[in-house]
Design a protein around this motif. Structure first.
Motif, PDB file in Angstrom:
ATOM      1  N   LYS A 289       0.863  -1.182   0.000  1.00 55.95           N
ATOM      2  CA  LYS A 289       0.000   0.000   0.000  1.00 55.95           C
ATOM      3  C   LYS A 289       0.899   1.232   0.000  1.00 55.95           C
ATOM      4  CE  LYS A 289      -4.422   1.256   0.428  1.00 55.95           C
ATOM      5  NZ  LYS A 289      -5.108   0.956   1.696  1.00 55.95           N
ATOM      6  N   HIS A 290       0.713   2.101  -0.974  1.00 53.43           N
ATOM      7  CA  HIS A 290       1.519   3.321  -1.097  1.00 53.43           C
ATOM      8  C   HIS A 290       3.014   2.996  -1.112  1.00 53.43           C
ATOM      9  CE1 HIS A 290      -2.156   5.505  -0.784  1.00 53.43           C
ATOM     10  NE2 HIS A 290      -2.371   5.157   0.464  1.00 53.43           N
ATOM     11  N   CYS A 294       2.473  -3.838   3.654  1.00 55.63           N
ATOM     12  CA  CYS A 294       1.672  -3.894   4.876  1.00 55.63           C
ATOM     13  C   CYS A 294       1.527  -5.337   5.347  1.00 55.63           C
ATOM     14  CB  CYS A 294       0.313  -3.232   4.688  1.00 55.63           C
ATOM     15  SG  CYS A 294      -0.664  -3.826   3.307  1.00 55.63           S
ATOM     16  N   ASP A 313      -1.715  -6.885   8.675  1.00 55.79           N
ATOM     17  CA  ASP A 313      -2.384  -5.587   8.701  1.00 55.79           C
ATOM     18  C   ASP A 313      -3.577  -5.632   7.752  1.00 55.79           C
ATOM     19  OD1 ASP A 313      -3.153  -2.953   8.824  1.00 55.79           O
ATOM     20  OD2 ASP A 313      -1.208  -2.112   8.276  1.00 55.79           O
ATOM     21  N   SER A 316      -4.987  -2.124   6.353  1.00 53.40           N
ATOM     22  CA  SER A 316      -4.232  -1.449   5.297  1.00 53.40           C
ATOM     23  C   SER A 316      -4.259  -2.213   3.977  1.00 53.40           C
ATOM     24  CB  SER A 316      -2.780  -1.247   5.732  1.00 53.40           C
ATOM     25  OG  SER A 316      -2.699  -0.405   6.850  1.00 53.40           O
ATOM     26  N   GLY A 320      -5.151  -2.614  -1.736  1.00 52.00           N
ATOM     27  CA  GLY A 320      -3.717  -2.752  -1.952  1.00 52.00           C
ATOM     28  C   GLY A 320      -3.361  -3.535  -3.208  1.00 52.00           C
ATOM     29  N   LYS A 462       0.728  -1.341  15.169  1.00 57.58           N
ATOM     30  CA  LYS A 462       0.077  -2.069  14.080  1.00 57.58           C
ATOM     31  C   LYS A 462      -0.145  -3.531  14.478  1.00 57.58           C
ATOM     32  CE  LYS A 462      -0.281   0.663  10.350  1.00 57.58           C
ATOM     33  NZ  LYS A 462      -1.524   0.798   9.542  1.00 57.58           N
TER      34      LYS A 462
END
Length: 538
Positions: A289-290, A294, A313, A316, A320, A462
């Motif tokens: 993700k980004h 994650c 996670d 998140s 994704g 997390k």
């Protein structure tokens, strides 16, 4: 020395009466040449191109009729002659130029159709140096530059993809081309020779081992114009460099809507990460993700690895990218499509898996045919204001490093396996990076923080969130290992990992306070391994 500018007004339209065709890529050549001939355009050609046109029944003059000189030196010298370049460069409305053409019997060339020796394709094939040198085109780029420079009078075509546009231009304007069209084609022509020269220069630099050449060039071919960049107000395009590395640029998209700028960036990050895992040893899945992972995990099967990666996670993971290091099978596809996912990328996919994914019409499925080699060399380029930052790819692999135990307690076999796993992941996490791992899966990831302590705390939080979501009484960081992409400048980052439950740590070392960090590890009964290699990622 300065050159006097031509003051003669450029004609708005030029009739195409003579065309010189010299191409290595014969795609669409015969049909294009037939259409020109039917318009009364005289065809002039060279070598293999002339042979192809003649065998198709077209009347075509040999270029030697323009030059009065035969092809020599195995075709190395055939168009480098005033009879060709004078016909391309002459300013037809200039009295002195017209006089020189008459005096030397130079015939004007109105349309130049040239594509170059396949240097890039030959390079991709792994050919030897001698073969590469023979595929460096000389006459082609010289003609292209000449025709494009004199676009006031010459239409220059360098790509078979533009044949239809040329014919459409001639049809719309009674056999003539407009100045705006010739200017556009000249721009395309110069971009082609620039990219070609960049490829040759890059090859030479690699051949002689020059890692920082005096001048650096990079080029790409537009694959598609993207709807926008990182944000809707930014323009963007996706260009392919010609590198044969397996990945998003070389993949086949089996289904789903068009990839966005962010999709491409994130998918590349995901696939580079799973490329660290040899599928002959273990199956692996990365969820990104980004551009940050994650969740990453190993498993006996892809579906097992996916479930473990998702557990790190699950929040998140929504929206994704999922990357696999092995074939996407039906069972794995069923699991992945349960969560909203933007892209799945894998070396291969079963037919049944493809059918399962097809039920999600917007979900993109990419197959690459292979994995990127994490040890391979290559150059990475990043723009900054007024310049470019160029560096070699980070091809350090933890398996190749001489790991050094620096604490009183050595890691157990299981801890060591998880430490090397975690360090593989840390290489692909934005700095400052902290990765908690246990049993071949990430259990907490902290990325992109200004403080390593903050990354350690975020990763632990997390893990706590994931435990609560799974109904566990405690986070999986209890009894885990931790990896840091760079050294701990102070003991506080290590102590945060200890507080989270880590029992062993892997880090590059190299801080002036290494002894303080080692002492803190010993005081807490922690095993520590140093790699000697840092993996900053910005």
């Amino acid at each position: 020395m300065s050159v006097k500018a031509n003051q003669t007004p450029l004609p708005e339209r030029v009739r195409i009466e003579r065309a010189l065709l010299s191409v290595s890529d014969k795609t669409g050549l015969v049909d294009f040449a037939k259409a020109l001939s039917e318009r009364g355009v005289e065809l002039v050609s060279t070598g293999g191109t002339r042979k192809t046109l003649s065998e198709a029944g077209l009347a075509v003059r040999d270029v030697s009729e323009l030059t009065g000189f035969p092809e020599v030196m195995d075709g190395r010298v055939k168009t480098l002659h005033p009879g060709v370049h004078g016909g391309l460069l002459a300013i037809r409305d200039d009295a002195a130029h017209a006089s020189a053409m008459r005096e030397h019997s130079i015939q004007p060339i109105d349309l130049l159709v040239v594509n170059l020796y396949p240097f890039e394709e030959t390079l991709a094939s792994g050919a030897d140096s001698a073969t590469q040198v023979e595929n460096i085109d000389i006459g082609g780029p010289a003609m292209i530059r000449a025709g494009a420079k004199n676009h006031g009078y010459v239409t220059t075509v360098v790509d078979p993809a533009d044949y239809e546009a040329v014919l459409a231009e001639l049809a719309a304007h009674d056999g003539e081309t407009r100045l705006a069209f010739r200017r556009k084609m000249a721009g395309i022509a110069y971009a082609r020779t620039a990219a070609y020269d960049a490829a040759v220069a890059g090859w030479f630099a690699k051949e002689i081992g020059d890692t920082a050449p005096r001048r650096f060039s990079a080029a790409g071919t537009l694959s598609e114009t993207l709807r926008y960049g990182e944000n809707p107000h930014q323009a963007a395009g996706f260009y392919k460099s010609g590198e044969t590395r397996f990945g998003v640029a070389t993949a086949r998209q089996l289904q789903g809507k068009a990839l966005s700028y962010n999709n491409i960036n994130d998918t590349d990050a995901a696939f580079e990460l799973v490329g660290e895992f040899d599928p002959a040893r273990i199956k692996a899945v990365a969820i990104i993700k980004h551009a940050n992972p994650c969740g990453v995990a190993e498993g006996a099967s892809i579906v097992e690895a996916y479930r473990k990666a998702l557990a790190c996670d699950p929040v998140s993971a929504f929206g994704g990218i999922v990357a696999l290091n092995a074939r996407l099978d039906a069972e794995s596809a069923e699991e992945i499509v349960k969560v909203f996912t933007e892209v799945i990328i894998a070396p291969e996919a079963d037919e049944e898996a493809v059918r399962i994914v097809a039920a999600k019409k917007n979900l993109r499925l990419l197959v690459t045919g292979g994995l990127p080699d994490p040890r391979s060399v290559g150059m990475l380029v990043k723009s900054v204001a007024g310049g470019l930052l160029v560096q070699s790819r980070d091809n350090g692999v933890v398996d190749d490093l001489d790991l050094k135990v620096v604490t009183k307690r050595a890691p157990s076999a299981q801890e060591l396996a998880d430490l090397t796993f975690a360090f593989r992941i840390a290489k692909h996490v934005k700095s400052n990076a902290i990765v908690y791992a246990k049993d071949g899966a990430t259990v907490g990831i902290g990325a992109g923080q200004m403080s390593r302590v903050d990354s350690a705390r975020i990763a632990a939080r997390k893990a706590q969130d994931a435990a609560e979501a799974a109904g566990l009484s405690k986070p999986l960081t209890k009894g885990c290992v931790v990896a840091s992409d760079a050294f701990f400048p102070f003991a506080d980052g290590l102590l945060s990992a200890v507080e989270a439950g880590a029992t062993a740590v892997i880090q590059p070392g190299g801080s002036m306070r290494d002894e303080d960090v080692i002492k803190a590890a010993d005081d807490n009964g922690i095993a520590m391994v140093m790699t000697g290699m840092r993996h900053f990622r910005h």
